[in-house]
Motif scaffolding. Structure first.
Motif, PDB file in Angstrom:
ATOM      1  N   GLN A 132      34.429   8.605 -22.486  1.00 40.70           N
ATOM      2  CA  GLN A 132      33.963   9.686 -21.618  1.00 40.70           C
ATOM      3  C   GLN A 132      34.039  11.089 -22.221  1.00 40.70           C
ATOM      4  OE1 GLN A 132      36.310   8.781 -18.173  1.00 40.70           O
ATOM      5  NE2 GLN A 132      34.943   7.118 -17.504  1.00 40.70           N
ATOM      6  N   LEU A 155      30.715  12.137 -23.746  1.00 42.14           N
ATOM      7  CA  LEU A 155      29.502  12.161 -22.930  1.00 42.14           C
ATOM      8  C   LEU A 155      29.191  13.603 -22.529  1.00 42.14           C
ATOM      9  CD1 LEU A 155      30.233   9.085 -20.630  1.00 42.14           C
ATOM     10  CD2 LEU A 155      28.929   9.135 -22.767  1.00 42.14           C
ATOM     11  N   ASP A 188      30.439   7.965 -16.909  1.00 40.53           N
ATOM     12  CA  ASP A 188      31.485   8.980 -16.935  1.00 40.53           C
ATOM     13  C   ASP A 188      32.472   8.828 -15.779  1.00 40.53           C
ATOM     14  OD1 ASP A 188      32.603  11.280 -18.226  1.00 40.53           O
ATOM     15  OD2 ASP A 188      31.836  12.511 -16.590  1.00 40.53           O
ATOM     16  N   HIS A 213      30.708  15.297 -19.302  1.00 41.54           N
ATOM     17  CA  HIS A 213      32.136  15.116 -19.015  1.00 41.54           C
ATOM     18  C   HIS A 213      32.835  16.436 -18.694  1.00 41.54           C
ATOM     19  CE1 HIS A 213      35.940  12.987 -18.985  1.00 41.54           C
ATOM     20  NE2 HIS A 213      36.452  13.883 -19.811  1.00 41.54           N
ATOM     21  N   VAL A 230      24.427   7.883 -17.689  1.00 44.48           N
ATOM     22  CA  VAL A 230      25.567   8.548 -18.323  1.00 44.48           C
ATOM     23  C   VAL A 230      26.546   9.066 -17.271  1.00 44.48           C
ATOM     24  CG1 VAL A 230      26.262  10.498 -19.762  1.00 44.48           C
ATOM     25  CG2 VAL A 230      24.273   9.147 -20.393  1.00 44.48           C
TER      26      VAL A 230
END
Length: 293
Positions: A240, A243, A231, A246, A227
């Motif tokens: 993004q 996520l 990102d 982020h 992840v």
């Protein structure tokens, strides 16, 4: 009271709030006493020490702290005020070290018990699967706070030893007192701990999918790394904002005057969403799971 004492006291009777608190206390003590947990906390405490020593050596050599703008946020301000080491250490550990530690503890929460053959005995006592899962998640959340405070306190001590303390200059250029800066440091630590709620829920869900603690921990950390990579890919900018990492570094907005709340609120809302989704998924999986270990 040990875990065995808690289970023995709870066997044969209906669960009650006092017994639940006893189980939670037992889980907290068991988690903190594990050598793996102590090693993780030791690594987290060492990061501010290394950063502080590196900045001190660099400034003694006549170079600018932070290498001309490189490195974690706030690093160029450490030499002026040791309190900035707290912000720098949290910025340095949040992208990987803190979530990795939480992922390890969360991934081991259920799978570790199943792998050790103790999960079935936990369920013999009148905890119930829902109550046990909630207790495990509360334990992981407590570890999120503990791990964050370990970084913050270690950074504060090292900063006080190596650098001067006093009034702070915010990102906006205004001056605030040391007491107010200390209060903002505590608030930032709490926000960082809250930023790990989504990772904790994800790790707990993964932990319900397997009976191998190592597999659950590795999967959780692997997902975290994946992840984080996603990102950083510009072509995936539309994905993004959804996520969980982020908005992690939005805590820096707490050092503005006035504080910018937009990204902070987005971060906390996103963590709550991940906690709800993966918490519900963990509950659905765990309550329907065949326990044979």
């Amino acid at each position: 009271m040990s875990r065995a004492d808690v289970l023995q006291a709870g066997a044969g009777r209906r669960p009650n709030p006092l017994w639940t608190l006893g189980l939670l206390r037992s889980e907290l003590v068991t988690t903190v006493r594990r050598w793996r947990t102590l090693a993780l906390l030791g690594v987290l405490a060492a990061v501010p020490v290394l950063v502080g020593i590196a900045v001190k050596i660099e400034t003694r050599g006549g170079g600018p702290a932070g290498g001309g703008g490189e490195g974690p946020a706030f690093i160029s301000q450490i030499t002026n005020n040791g309190l900035f080491l707290v912000f720098t250490a949290l910025a340095a550990t949040l992208p990987f070290f803190l979530p990795m530690a939480v992922g390890v503890v969360a991934g081991d929460a259920i799978a570790g018990e199943a792998g050790a053959g103790t999960l079935r005995y936990l369920l013999v006592a009148p905890a119930g699967r829902t109550r046990l899962l909630f207790t495990k998640y509360a334990t992981v959340l407590a570890f999120c706070l503990l791990a964050t405070l370990v970084v913050a306190v270690s950074a504060l001590l090292v900063g006080a030893l190596l650098f001067p303390l006093g009034e702070l200059t915010t990102i906006s250029g205004t001056r605030i007192s040391f007491a107010e800066g200390l209060g903002r440091a505590l608030l930032i630590a709490l926000v960082v701990a809250a930023s790990l709620v989504g990772v904790a829920a994800l790790g707990l869900f993964v932990s319900t999918l397997t009976n191998s603690g190592i597999a659950a921990m590795a999967t959780t950390v692997g997902l975290l790394i994946t992840v984080q990579i996603v990102d950083q890919i510009p072509q995936l900018h539309a994905l993004q904002p959804y996520l969980f990492p982020h908005y992690w570094l939005s805590f820096a907005d707490l050092m503005r005057d006035p504080v910018y709340w937009d990204d902070l609120v987005k971060n906390l809302g996103l963590q709550a969403l991940y906690a709800a989704v993966f918490g519900a998924a963990a509950w659905a999986r765990f309550t329907a799971k065949d326990i044979n270990a």
